[in-house]
Motif scaffolding. Structure first.
Motif, PDB file in Angstrom:
ATOM      1  N   HIS A 641      40.496  33.158  39.109  1.00 56.72           N
ATOM      2  CA  HIS A 641      41.275  31.979  38.688  1.00 56.72           C
ATOM      3  C   HIS A 641      41.611  32.206  37.323  1.00 56.72           C
ATOM      4  O   HIS A 641      42.626  32.114  36.932  1.00 56.72           O
ATOM      5  N   LEU A 642      40.684  33.310  36.055  1.00 57.14           N
ATOM      6  CA  LEU A 642      41.378  33.954  35.248  1.00 57.14           C
ATOM      7  C   LEU A 642      42.341  34.490  35.297  1.00 57.14           C
ATOM      8  O   LEU A 642      43.136  34.468  34.817  1.00 57.14           O
ATOM      9  N   ARG A 643      41.933  35.524  35.769  1.00 53.16           N
ATOM     10  CA  ARG A 643      43.460  37.198  36.153  1.00 53.16           C
ATOM     11  C   ARG A 643      44.842  36.290  36.841  1.00 53.16           C
ATOM     12  O   ARG A 643      45.439  36.736  36.104  1.00 53.16           O
ATOM     13  N   ARG A 644      44.316  35.609  37.833  1.00 53.43           N
ATOM     14  CA  ARG A 644      45.750  34.972  38.337  1.00 53.43           C
ATOM     15  C   ARG A 644      46.442  34.580  37.110  1.00 53.43           C
ATOM     16  O   ARG A 644      47.830  34.978  37.068  1.00 53.43           O
ATOM     17  N   SER A 645      45.823  33.177  36.424  1.00 52.79           N
ATOM     18  CA  SER A 645      46.234  32.631  35.540  1.00 52.79           C
ATOM     19  C   SER A 645      47.082  33.197  34.172  1.00 52.79           C
ATOM     20  O   SER A 645      47.976  32.252  33.639  1.00 52.79           O
ATOM     21  N   CYS A 646      46.267  33.768  33.565  1.00 52.50           N
ATOM     22  CA  CYS A 646      46.628  34.536  32.579  1.00 52.50           C
ATOM     23  C   CYS A 646      46.288  36.405  32.356  1.00 52.50           C
ATOM     24  O   CYS A 646      45.505  36.774  32.655  1.00 52.50           O
ATOM     25  N   ARG A 647      47.741  36.957  33.100  1.00 59.00           N
ATOM     26  CA  ARG A 647      47.297  38.480  33.528  1.00 59.00           C
ATOM     27  C   ARG A 647      46.494  39.198  32.403  1.00 59.00           C
ATOM     28  O   ARG A 647      47.205  38.807  31.485  1.00 59.00           O
ATOM     29  N   GLY A 648      45.436  40.109  32.843  1.00 55.40           N
ATOM     30  CA  GLY A 648      44.763  40.582  32.084  1.00 55.40           C
ATOM     31  C   GLY A 648      44.167  40.066  31.161  1.00 55.40           C
ATOM     32  O   GLY A 648      43.140  40.766  30.216  1.00 55.40           O
ATOM     33  N   SER A 649      43.809  38.859  31.399  1.00 59.31           N
ATOM     34  CA  SER A 649      42.176  39.085  30.678  1.00 59.31           C
ATOM     35  C   SER A 649      41.030  38.626  31.768  1.00 59.31           C
ATOM     36  O   SER A 649      40.947  39.364  32.656  1.00 59.31           O
ATOM     37  N   ARG A 650      39.889  38.248  31.346  1.00 60.46           N
ATOM     38  CA  ARG A 650      38.671  38.314  31.641  1.00 60.46           C
ATOM     39  C   ARG A 650      37.430  37.287  31.559  1.00 60.46           C
ATOM     40  O   ARG A 650      37.668  37.624  30.377  1.00 60.46           O
ATOM     41  N   VAL A 651      36.485  37.296  32.292  1.00 55.47           N
ATOM     42  CA  VAL A 651      35.019  36.695  31.774  1.00 55.47           C
ATOM     43  C   VAL A 651      34.573  37.601  31.758  1.00 55.47           C
ATOM     44  O   VAL A 651      34.216  39.009  32.655  1.00 55.47           O
ATOM     45  N   VAL A 652      33.480  37.304  30.580  1.00 53.86           N
ATOM     46  CA  VAL A 652      32.363  37.894  30.028  1.00 53.86           C
ATOM     47  C   VAL A 652      31.364  37.005  30.420  1.00 53.86           C
ATOM     48  O   VAL A 652      30.990  35.919  29.493  1.00 53.86           O
ATOM     49  N   ALA A 653      29.953  36.680  31.497  1.00 56.46           N
ATOM     50  CA  ALA A 653      28.979  36.660  31.566  1.00 56.46           C
ATOM     51  C   ALA A 653      27.649  37.375  30.614  1.00 56.46           C
ATOM     52  O   ALA A 653      27.839  38.391  30.347  1.00 56.46           O
TER      53      ALA A 653
END
Length: 667
Positions: A641-653
């Motif tokens: 969802h984050l990648r689609r909503s804001c290109r180039g973004s990522r989640v760090v667990a």
């Protein structure tokens, strides 16, 4: 064929070390990718200590250094040196300020002598010691300016290994010197073998651009110079007007008529004048109307006598003469001598001797030398006295360093305003001297007991002008007493020593004590001291800080990286930002992100990352910006969802996406 560079090898050189117990020396081998080694700690800023400069008083003289603006951009840290260095080089806010900007590093690390001192354990096995030092030197290299230098203080146990390690880290071509400091002021009678008199300080530059200052001029440096003719240029001494090489410089061998006596003078056999005929003629015209005289058989023979059989005298080189010299011409030259401000070639023996040449006192001191005697820079016993004066009733340090030793090092390697670093603070001598010399400084100490009992209190005394010892003040200069005119070549120190010896010689003879001749000698050699000189008047300040707690740990039973109990709130935010290379943003009620790196914005959540949080964050970004969302738990579908909503973004667990480490290999 590839040329191999000589390197030092040791057990576990490819591994890393972590402290076995916080706040103590003692280390455990780990893989270099272990988070316990890799984690970047941040600095937690505590209180700021500020002092005021003491006004000047008539009872003292004041050195130029006493008028330097006291530095207040200083940093004192409680924490392990390796973690402190990593914070200085990796935390963006600190790295911008210190990486490549430290002018001088002085370290006095544990000597590895299998002794246990009161303030730290000094019993590290060679391979552990070398790994510990290697890792710290690599970070110090990053901090050191291109024209900076590093000074490593050691005794005989590890100095030979450290020399090879320094070659490996800084490059053998950047070696500057191996300074020998005479640390003892007498033999140790409890020694079973040799009594060690010295320590060694290895000096390396960061690059070949290293800049080192010449020594400060001292009274001893100036003692051999005088100014008997009131030369406006200043002090000079009577040097040799000739140079070797008569056979190869026959054009510089000729006679010169002495202007007062009329005698013709030649260089000694095998030597020639320092200058050629044109320059010498120009100089000698300062004594009278000199000209180049005629060539005679006597002149050629005299030149040949000087040159010897290795070459032939010039038949076209006449002497320098005053044409038609008469005693009256000599009288005019005598008047010129009595008027002072003589030419560069001078007349010796009160004007009737041979020639000398003015050698002017240099405007700077001598280049630094590699032998430092304890009468110049102090010794261990003097350093202990300095500590005891600051902290009466204590005896915490076996081998403290005197302030004069650090004064010389800091003078050679820096100028006022430069940054000085010491990551083995101990009693804080380096920082104390740096402050007194107008330098900025960074220092750290591992042991909290040393930090709170000695390091911090000492530096508080320095900025509050409550530390009159060390280099704060110097005794006044010894000078002739009023009405005493010491003979040329006799310094005030010479006269004081003479009087002291004379007193001892007549001590047991009442008649000599009363002798008029003895009293006359004492009066002729009487000296006094000028006012005490103040070099430091307090002022400036420093920021006190400590290392943040670890947020990442490795559990060998689970074979995975874990978050620690301290990994919450702002501590977690600052840790994640530092370990991902983000710069913290100033808190703002209207701004939701925690840190920034270029166009990437970081948000750290101590909890679950949800789609709703993603949507809220996306609503706050502008075109071209991306989001890094770090969370301790991530709901399914959030990454996509984050990648689609804001290109180039990522989640760090957290913690797995920061440190992907297992003992058996990457996850």
């Amino acid at each position: 064929m590839v040329q191999q560079r000589l390197q030092l090898t040791w057990f576990n050189k490819d591994r890393a070390l972590i402290p076995t117990e916080t706040g103590k020396y003692g280390y455990t081998w780990v893989d270099p990718s272990d988070p316990r080694y890799c984690e970047t700690h941040t600095l937690v800023m505590d209180d700021y200590v500020r002092g005021a400069q003491t006004p000047k008083r008539d009872e003292f003289e004041y050195a130029e250094r006493a008028d330097l603006a006291p530095q207040d951009d200083n940093l004192m840290i409680l924490g392990e040196s390796g973690d402190v260095l990593e914070a200085l080089t990796r935390v963006p806010e600190l790295a911008e300020k210190y990486v490549g900007k430290v002018k001088l590093i002085y370290i006095d690390p544990p000597f590895n002598t299998a002794q246990t001192f009161a303030s730290y354990e000094d019993n590290l096995e060679h391979s552990i010691w070398l790994t510990m030092m290697r890792d710290r030197l690599l970070n110090m290299k990053r901090l050191l300016a291109a024209d900076g230098s590093i000074w490593v203080h050691l005794d005989d146990v590890e100095v030979h290994r450290m020399r090879l390690l320094m070659d490996e880290v800084f490059g053998a071509e950047n070696f500057q010197a191996e300074v020998v400091w005479q640390k003892a002021d007498g033999p140790r009678n409890d020694s079973t073998g040799f009594s060690a008199d010295h320590d060694t300080i290895l000096v390396y530059g960061q690059t070949r651009q290293v800049t080192l200052n010449r020594m400060m001029r001292t009274a001893a440096d100036d003692a051999r110079f005088s100014n008997p003719d009131d030369d406006p240029i200043g002090l000079w001494w009577d040097g040799d007007p000739t140079a070797p090489g008569a056979a190869t410089h026959t054009g510089m061998v000729f006679g010169i008529q002495q202007p007062i006596t009329g005698q013709t003078i030649y260089p000694a056999r095998g030597r020639c004048w320092t200058f050629g005929v044109d320059r010498m003629l120009q100089i000698m015209r300062g004594w009278g109307p000199y000209e180049v005289g005629e060539i005679t058989e006597e002149e050629i023979a005299a030149q040949q006598q000087v040159i010897g059989s290795a070459a032939r005298a010039r038949i076209d080189m006449g002497p320098l003469i005053i044409p038609g010299w008469t005693p009256q011409a000599g009288a005019h030259a005598r008047e010129r001598y009595e008027s002072g401000q003589w030419p560069e070639i001078v007349l010796r023996s009160r004007g009737v001797g041979g020639f000398g040449r003015k050698a002017y006192a240099p405007t700077v001191g001598q280049p630094p030398r590699t032998w430092w005697s304890n009468d110049q820079v102090g010794h261990n016993r003097a350093a202990k006295s300095e500590i005891k004066a600051l902290f009466p009733g204590t005896d915490a340090f076996a081998t403290p360093k005197p302030e004069r030793l650090l004064e010389r090092i800091i003078h050679i390697g820096s100028i006022p305003g430069d940054i000085v670093l010491d990551v083995f603070a101990g009693s804080g001598t380096t920082a104390a001297v740096a402050q007194k010399m107008g330098r900025r400084w960074v220092t750290c100490e591992l042991l909290e007991s040393t930090f709170t009992t000695f390091t911090r209190p000492r530096l508080e005394k320095v900025v509050n002008d409550e530390d009159p010892g060390g280099i704060t003040r110097t005794k006044g200069e010894r000078i002739p007493a009023d009405g005493v005119d010491l003979p040329e070549g006799v310094s005030a120190e010479d006269a004081a020593k003479f009087t002291s010896v004379l007193n001892k010689l007549v001590a047991d003879d009442p008649d000599l004590k009363k002798s008029a001749d003895v009293k006359t000698l004492k009066a002729a050699a009487k000296t006094k001291r000028t006012k005490e000189v103040v070099n430091w008047r307090g002022g400036g300040g420093f920021q006190s800080a400590h290392l943040s707690p670890a947020c990442f740990d490795y559990d060998p039973d689970l074979d995975r990286v874990m978050l620690t109990a301290e990994a919450t709130g702002e501590t977690l935010v600052e840790s994640v930002a530092a370990n991902l290379g983000f710069r913290l943003l100033h808190p703002d009620d209207d701004y939701v992100f925690d840190a920034q790196r270029g166009n990437a914005l970081l948000k750290v959540i101590d909890g679950v990352a949800t789609v709703e949080i993603v949507d809220s964050l996306v609503s706050h970004v502008t075109p071209g910006e991306t989001i890094v969302l770090a969370a301790t738990s991530v709901m399914d579908g959030v990454r996509e969802h984050l990648r689609r909503s804001c290109r180039g973004s990522r989640v760090v667990a957290l913690p797995d996406d920061v440190f992907r480490y297992t003992e058996g290999g990457d996850l």
